[in-house]
Design an enzyme around this catalytic site. Structure first.
Site, PDB file in Angstrom:
ATOM      1  N   ARG A   1      91.370  69.710  56.536  1.00  0.00           N
ATOM      2  CA  ARG A   1      90.580  70.824  56.032  1.00  0.00           C
ATOM      3  C   ARG A   1      90.234  70.713  54.553  1.00  0.00           C
ATOM      4  O   ARG A   1      89.089  70.919  54.160  1.00  0.00           O
ATOM      5  CB  ARG A   1      91.316  72.156  56.253  1.00  0.00           C
ATOM      6  CG  ARG A   1      91.139  72.721  57.628  1.00  0.00           C
ATOM      7  CD  ARG A   1      92.384  73.459  58.057  1.00  0.00           C
ATOM      8  NE  ARG A   1      93.449  72.515  58.251  1.00  0.00           N
ATOM      9  CZ  ARG A   1      93.691  71.891  59.403  1.00  0.00           C
ATOM     10  NH1 ARG A   1      92.986  72.177  60.455  1.00  0.00           N
ATOM     11  NH2 ARG A   1      94.644  70.997  59.504  1.00  0.00           N
ATOM     12  N   THR A   2      91.232  70.428  53.723  1.00  0.00           N
ATOM     13  CA  THR A   2      90.965  70.477  52.283  1.00  0.00           C
ATOM     14  C   THR A   2      89.922  69.434  51.904  1.00  0.00           C
ATOM     15  O   THR A   2      88.943  69.744  51.214  1.00  0.00           O
ATOM     16  CB  THR A   2      92.273  70.275  51.494  1.00  0.00           C
ATOM     17  OG1 THR A   2      93.227  71.238  51.954  1.00  0.00           O
ATOM     18  CG2 THR A   2      92.054  70.491  50.006  1.00  0.00           C
TER      19      THR A   2
ATOM     20  N   LYS B   1      97.467  48.053  45.263  1.00  0.00           N
ATOM     21  CA  LYS B   1      97.794  46.882  44.432  1.00  0.00           C
ATOM     22  C   LYS B   1      98.699  47.270  43.276  1.00  0.00           C
ATOM     23  O   LYS B   1      99.015  46.440  42.426  1.00  0.00           O
ATOM     24  CB  LYS B   1      96.512  46.262  43.880  1.00  0.00           C
ATOM     25  CG  LYS B   1      95.515  45.817  44.926  1.00  0.00           C
ATOM     26  CD  LYS B   1      94.285  45.209  44.244  1.00  0.00           C
ATOM     27  CE  LYS B   1      93.147  44.994  45.217  1.00  0.00           C
ATOM     28  NZ  LYS B   1      91.895  44.661  44.511  1.00  0.00           N
TER      29      LYS B   1
ATOM     30  N   ARG C   1      94.772  65.133  45.684  1.00  0.00           N
ATOM     31  CA  ARG C   1      95.985  65.523  46.410  1.00  0.00           C
ATOM     32  C   ARG C   1      96.990  64.403  46.238  1.00  0.00           C
ATOM     33  O   ARG C   1      96.654  63.224  46.416  1.00  0.00           O
ATOM     34  CB  ARG C   1      95.707  65.750  47.892  1.00  0.00           C
ATOM     35  CG  ARG C   1      96.993  65.921  48.693  1.00  0.00           C
ATOM     36  CD  ARG C   1      96.773  66.395  50.091  1.00  0.00           C
ATOM     37  NE  ARG C   1      96.357  67.794  50.107  1.00  0.00           N
ATOM     38  CZ  ARG C   1      96.197  68.505  51.215  1.00  0.00           C
ATOM     39  NH1 ARG C   1      96.399  67.943  52.396  1.00  0.00           N
ATOM     40  NH2 ARG C   1      95.815  69.767  51.159  1.00  0.00           N
TER      41      ARG C   1
ATOM     42  N   HIS D   1      98.933  74.687  45.449  1.00  0.00           N
ATOM     43  CA  HIS D   1      97.705  74.373  46.190  1.00  0.00           C
ATOM     44  C   HIS D   1      96.739  75.518  45.868  1.00  0.00           C
ATOM     45  O   HIS D   1      96.466  76.382  46.708  1.00  0.00           O
ATOM     46  CB  HIS D   1      98.030  74.308  47.683  1.00  0.00           C
ATOM     47  CG  HIS D   1      96.977  73.687  48.546  1.00  0.00           C
ATOM     48  ND1 HIS D   1      95.677  73.463  48.118  1.00  0.00           N
ATOM     49  CD2 HIS D   1      97.025  73.248  49.832  1.00  0.00           C
ATOM     50  CE1 HIS D   1      94.987  72.913  49.107  1.00  0.00           C
ATOM     51  NE2 HIS D   1      95.774  72.772  50.147  1.00  0.00           N
TER      52      HIS D   1
HETATM   53  C1  NCD Z   1      98.502  72.745  53.839  1.00  0.00           C
HETATM   54  C2  NCD Z   1      98.919  71.736  52.787  1.00  0.00           C
HETATM   55  O1  NCD Z   1      98.458  70.593  52.788  1.00  0.00           O
HETATM   56  O2  NCD Z   1      99.690  72.147  51.928  1.00  0.00           O
HETATM   57  N1  NCD Z   1      97.350  72.368  54.528  1.00  0.00           N
HETATM   58  C3  NCD Z   1      96.134  72.702  53.982  1.00  0.00           C
HETATM   59  O3  NCD Z   1      95.763  72.270  52.912  1.00  0.00           O
HETATM   60  N2  NCD Z   1      95.379  73.571  54.653  1.00  0.00           N
HETATM   61  C4  NCD Z   1      99.606  73.194  54.708  1.00  0.00           C
HETATM   62  C5  NCD Z   1     100.393  72.197  55.479  1.00  0.00           C
HETATM   63  O4  NCD Z   1     100.178  70.992  55.410  1.00  0.00           O
HETATM   64  O5  NCD Z   1     101.299  72.641  56.203  1.00  0.00           O
END
Ligand code: NCD
Length: 331
Positions: A79-80, A109, A130, A158
């Site tokens: 999703r993100t 590397k 991320r 997040h």
């Molecule tokens: C979450 C995350 O990556 O922190 N997912 C997301 O971004 N929607 C929650 C999760 O991974 O459980």
């Protein structure tokens, strides 16, 4: 000898207009929800509603034409990453996607995060990162001259998820103040819980934290809740909160954060939201989940109009459109 004059490489219409900065976010990194006061939140939510109306009418616009986003993901994501990509593309911009496993990039590397971001900023106008380490987004932001947006730094924060979560609560229930919000599951490692809880400190809400003993909310965050003077309680049992909750925010146990997998096995199936449980909840309430779910919400609950998690997903795109436009000086 050149006889024909060359076409100019661009026309004045193609020039990127000077940035507008009426939100305090233009050119800024987005690292933590602590950067958002209620004015900034209502600004972003207002822009997100405009983005929703625009997408529903015409699908997209050219606001970010000529701009490039790098999506740099050192951890899995559905999703993100895809909502940031959709947001950028619907606004006419484009994306360098490094989301399919860093094994195909020079990170494998041994390149450092600092060198990776200093390279990617040569090609792009904003980096979405991320990373499995808490604090990595700040480190990247320290090295990059262009804005860095934190899309999850290990068990830390997040922030963009928390913005879309809060927006979902606001749009579904019409307000945030005076609501009872119950968070269920992995409150220790769940970064979405950490960010959303911190955002909710600015509102007059009651908080209920439901988790196994070993997955309780970290003490530093619990202390912030107490200092904010909010009505708060912890329990191990969803049955204690289901009848009064306006928002039931369910989370996955974050397997990847456990050193001892036997401990994970002990707590992984502790909670499941079922139609029976939902029968005891208020008629007007919502069930949320940042997703992915791995058994915490029974599929039969999906038919319940109070199940808001896929509407929540869609809101993520509108919020990220608003944020990208703001950070890039176009909203
Ligand atoms: C979450 C995350 O990556 O922190 N997912 C997301 O971004 N929607 C929650 C999760 O991974 O459980």
């Amino acid at each position: 000898m050149l006889t024909q004059s060359l076409e100019p490489v661009f026309s004045p219409d193609d020039l990127i207009p000077p940035p507008i900065n009426n939100n305090g976010l233009t050119g800024r990194d987005i690292i933590s929800v602590s950067q958002f006061d209620r004015d900034k939140l209502s600004y972003i939510f207002g822009r997100a509603r405009e983005m929703r109306d625009m997408v529903n009418c015409i699908g997209g616009a050219g606001l970010l034409k000529g701009r490039v986003l790098t999506c740099l993901f050192y951890e899995p994501s559905t999703r993100t990453s895809s909502s940031f990509i959709a947001a950028m593309e619907r606004l006419g911009g484009s994306v360098i996607p490094i989301t399919q496993g860093v094994q195909f990039s020079s990170i494998s590397k041994g390149e450092t995060l600092a060198d990776t971001v200093r390279t990617l900023e040569q090609y792009s106008d904003v980096i979405v990162l991320r990373h499995p380490e808490e604090g990595a987004a700040q480190t990247a932001a320290d090295y990059a001259a262009i804005p860095v947006i934190n899309a999850g730094d290990g068990p830390g924060e997040h922030p963009t998820q928390a913005l879309l979560d809060l927006f979902t609560i606001r749009e579904e229930l019409g307000r945030v103040d005076s609501l009872k919000v119950a968070m269920v599951g992995d409150l220790r490692y769940g970064r979405t819980v950490h960010s959303l809880t911190r955002l909710l400190l600015q509102y007059d809400v009651s908080l209920r934290f439901v988790s196994p003993e070993i997955l309780r909310l970290p003490l530093t965050i619990m202390n912030q809740v107490i200092d904010a003077g909010l009505n708060v309680r912890e329990t191990h049992d969803v049955a204690d909160v289901i009848e009064n909750a306006d928002v039931l925010y369910v989370t996955r146990v974050q397997k990847e954060r456990f050193n001892d997998l036997a401990q994970y096995e002990e707590v992984r199936d502790q909670y499941e939201i079922t139609p029976d449980l939902m029968a005891r909840a208020k008629a007007k309430m919502i069930v949320m989940h940042p997703l992915p779910r791995v058994g915490e919400i029974h599929y039969a609950v999906d038919q319940d109009p109070r199940a808001a998690y896929f509407r929540q997903v869609r809101n993520g795109m509108y919020i990220r459109m608003a944020l990208l436009a703001a950070v890039l000086g176009r909203a």
